[in-house]
Design a protein around this motif. Structure first.
Motif, PDB file in Angstrom:
ATOM      1  N   UNK A   1      -3.839  48.047  71.124  1.00 41.42           N
ATOM      2  CA  UNK A   1      -3.150  47.035  70.151  1.00 41.42           C
ATOM      3  C   UNK A   1      -2.704  45.645  71.145  1.00 41.42           C
ATOM      4  N   UNK A   2      -2.911  44.551  70.659  1.00 40.37           N
ATOM      5  CA  UNK A   2      -2.451  43.578  71.584  1.00 40.37           C
ATOM      6  C   UNK A   2      -0.854  43.436  71.168  1.00 40.37           C
ATOM      7  N   UNK A   3      -0.137  42.862  71.953  1.00 38.94           N
ATOM      8  CA  UNK A   3       1.247  42.371  71.823  1.00 38.94           C
ATOM      9  C   UNK A   3       1.449  41.424  70.668  1.00 38.94           C
ATOM     10  N   UNK A   4       0.541  40.555  70.316  1.00 40.59           N
ATOM     11  CA  UNK A   4       0.642  39.853  69.193  1.00 40.59           C
ATOM     12  C   UNK A   4       0.643  40.713  67.812  1.00 40.59           C
ATOM     13  N   UNK A   5      -0.428  41.622  67.711  1.00 43.74           N
ATOM     14  CA  UNK A   5      -0.533  42.446  66.392  1.00 43.74           C
ATOM     15  C   UNK A   5       0.780  43.151  66.373  1.00 43.74           C
ATOM     16  N   UNK A   6       1.219  43.837  67.457  1.00 40.42           N
ATOM     17  CA  UNK A   6       2.396  44.784  67.516  1.00 40.42           C
ATOM     18  C   UNK A   6       3.480  44.156  66.903  1.00 40.42           C
ATOM     19  N   UNK A   7       3.690  42.843  67.302  1.00 35.54           N
ATOM     20  CA  UNK A   7       4.810  41.860  67.033  1.00 35.54           C
ATOM     21  C   UNK A   7       4.810  41.712  65.385  1.00 35.54           C
ATOM     22  N   UNK A   8       3.441  41.501  65.112  1.00 35.77           N
ATOM     23  CA  UNK A   8       3.210  41.070  63.745  1.00 35.77           C
ATOM     24  C   UNK A   8       3.757  42.132  62.882  1.00 35.77           C
ATOM     25  N   UNK A   9       3.452  43.288  63.358  1.00 35.59           N
ATOM     26  CA  UNK A   9       3.855  44.512  62.405  1.00 35.59           C
ATOM     27  C   UNK A   9       5.240  44.989  62.445  1.00 35.59           C
ATOM     28  N   UNK A  10       5.938  44.639  63.738  1.00 38.53           N
ATOM     29  CA  UNK A  10       7.141  44.755  63.563  1.00 38.53           C
ATOM     30  C   UNK A  10       8.121  43.952  62.877  1.00 38.53           C
ATOM     31  N   UNK A  11       7.572  42.690  62.832  1.00 34.92           N
ATOM     32  CA  UNK A  11       7.921  41.648  61.957  1.00 34.92           C
ATOM     33  C   UNK A  11       7.983  42.060  60.332  1.00 34.92           C
ATOM     34  N   UNK A  12       7.035  42.633  59.952  1.00 34.11           N
ATOM     35  CA  UNK A  12       6.710  42.865  58.729  1.00 34.11           C
ATOM     36  C   UNK A  12       7.688  44.143  58.471  1.00 34.11           C
ATOM     37  N   UNK A  13       8.042  45.119  59.292  1.00 34.07           N
ATOM     38  CA  UNK A  13       9.091  46.052  59.269  1.00 34.07           C
ATOM     39  C   UNK A  13      10.476  45.349  58.985  1.00 34.07           C
ATOM     40  N   UNK A  14      10.628  44.218  59.787  1.00 29.73           N
ATOM     41  CA  UNK A  14      11.854  43.711  59.388  1.00 29.73           C
ATOM     42  C   UNK A  14      11.909  42.947  58.133  1.00 29.73           C
ATOM     43  N   UNK A  15      10.875  42.237  57.633  1.00 32.14           N
ATOM     44  CA  UNK A  15      10.780  41.783  56.296  1.00 32.14           C
ATOM     45  C   UNK A  15      11.125  43.044  55.436  1.00 32.14           C
ATOM     46  N   UNK A  16      10.677  44.000  55.249  1.00 33.73           N
ATOM     47  CA  UNK A  16      10.835  45.195  54.534  1.00 33.73           C
ATOM     48  C   UNK A  16      12.399  45.635  54.559  1.00 33.73           C
ATOM     49  N   UNK A  17      12.909  45.699  55.935  1.00 31.99           N
ATOM     50  CA  UNK A  17      14.145  45.839  56.062  1.00 31.99           C
ATOM     51  C   UNK A  17      15.291  45.090  55.333  1.00 31.99           C
ATOM     52  N   UNK A  18      14.854  43.818  55.395  1.00 33.63           N
ATOM     53  CA  UNK A  18      15.750  42.908  54.652  1.00 33.63           C
ATOM     54  C   UNK A  18      15.752  43.203  53.217  1.00 33.63           C
ATOM     55  N   UNK A  19      14.528  43.390  52.564  1.00 35.38           N
ATOM     56  CA  UNK A  19      14.265  43.634  51.115  1.00 35.38           C
ATOM     57  C   UNK A  19      15.281  44.793  50.817  1.00 35.38           C
ATOM     58  N   UNK A  20      15.128  45.936  51.697  1.00 33.64           N
ATOM     59  CA  UNK A  20      15.709  47.149  51.243  1.00 33.64           C
ATOM     60  C   UNK A  20      17.270  46.826  51.364  1.00 33.64           C
ATOM     61  N   UNK A  21      17.710  45.957  52.305  1.00 35.84           N
ATOM     62  CA  UNK A  21      19.095  45.832  52.598  1.00 35.84           C
ATOM     63  C   UNK A  21      19.629  44.972  51.347  1.00 35.84           C
ATOM     64  N   UNK A  22      18.797  44.297  50.614  1.00 28.72           N
ATOM     65  CA  UNK A  22      19.396  43.569  49.554  1.00 28.72           C
ATOM     66  C   UNK A  22      19.578  44.332  48.457  1.00 28.72           C
ATOM     67  N   UNK A  23      18.771  45.230  48.623  1.00 26.80           N
ATOM     68  CA  UNK A  23      19.059  46.349  47.070  1.00 26.80           C
ATOM     69  C   UNK A  23      20.331  47.188  47.489  1.00 26.80           C
ATOM     70  N   UNK A  24      20.534  47.343  48.807  1.00 26.93           N
ATOM     71  CA  UNK A  24      21.668  48.359  49.231  1.00 26.93           C
ATOM     72  C   UNK A  24      22.819  47.260  48.868  1.00 26.93           C
ATOM     73  N   UNK A  25      22.898  45.872  49.038  1.00 29.21           N
ATOM     74  CA  UNK A  25      24.137  45.134  48.646  1.00 29.21           C
ATOM     75  C   UNK A  25      24.329  45.196  47.407  1.00 29.21           C
ATOM     76  N   UNK A  26      23.437  45.278  46.473  1.00 26.04           N
ATOM     77  CA  UNK A  26      23.791  45.579  45.157  1.00 26.04           C
ATOM     78  C   UNK A  26      24.536  46.850  44.575  1.00 26.04           C
TER      79      UNK A  26
END
Length: 217
Positions: free
Chosen positions: A153-178
């Motif tokens: 796995x290239x560093x660029x692909x790994x970063x893309x995967x981790x960025x998507x995890x962060x996107x999901x984290x932000x969505x999950x946290x928006x629900x937790x905020x409610x």
């Protein structure tokens, strides 16, 4: 979804202002827990508890293994559903992480947080679908000259995967905020939000509890 009028919510809040403790005044969009229909209150209480473990699952089952690309096949397994001629099972990420949010989005009135949690669910689902696509094409591991596990796995692909995890984290946290806005400190307690990838390194405080929960599930 049950509907509660804003006028009733506002009147209830004004009536309770001089009587309630600060914790009991927790509200979202003008709604307190007591303003919600009885069934919505039950949904909130039960799924707020499930969200505690959803946070742990998102950290300990996804973040840690995403950091180690030789474990991406395991992560992919968590994101995929399975089926045979007799039944269809949902993915682990749907069951353990998305499902509590989905139940809240369907059980709370739209203007008492249901609509906002629904948006969070959609964001989380999209992020996990994109992550599944990336992992589907990048789970082949190789070995280095010393015989230790390496990864193609290239560093660029790994970063893309981790960025998507962060996107999901932000969505999950928006629900937790409610949920946290509605938390009155009694049956509904504030939930710790999902930390960033950087903050998960060395995080141990919930691991023992979470592993115990997984064994009993």
């Amino acid at each position: 979804r049950g509907q509660v009028s804003l006028q009733k919510a506002a009147s209830s809040a004004l009536l309770a202002w001089s009587l309630a403790s600060p914790a009991a005044l927790a509200s979202y969009g003008g709604f307190s827990v007591e303003d919600l229909p009885p069934q919505s209150q039950k949904v909130l209480v039960s799924n707020a508890q499930r969200l505690v473990f959803a946070v742990d699952a998102y950290v300990f089952d996804l973040a840690e293994d995403l950091e180690d690309t030789t474990k991406w096949a395991d992560v992919l397994g968590q994101l995929q559903s399975s089926s045979d001629a007799r039944f269809v099972s949902v993915s682990r990420i749907e069951r353990d992480v998305i499902s509590p949010l989905r139940s809240l989005s369907q059980g709370l009135p739209e203007d008492a947080g249901g609509a906002d949690i629904d948006e969070a669910v959609n964001g989380l689902v999209v992020s996990m679908a994109k992550l599944r696509m990336i992992l589907s094409g990048n789970t082949i591991t190789v070995f280095d000259a010393a015989g230790a596990n390496g990864s193609a796995v290239s560093p660029a692909v790994k970063k893309e995967a981790l960025d998507l995890w962060e996107d999901g984290r932000n969505s999950l946290n928006r629900g937790i905020d409610v949920v946290n806005a509605l938390a009155d400190g009694s049956e509904v307690k504030p939930i710790g939000k999902v930390p960033s990838i950087a903050e998960t390194k060395g995080l141990k405080r919930n691991r023992e509890r979470y592993m115990s929960y997984k064994r009993d599930a």
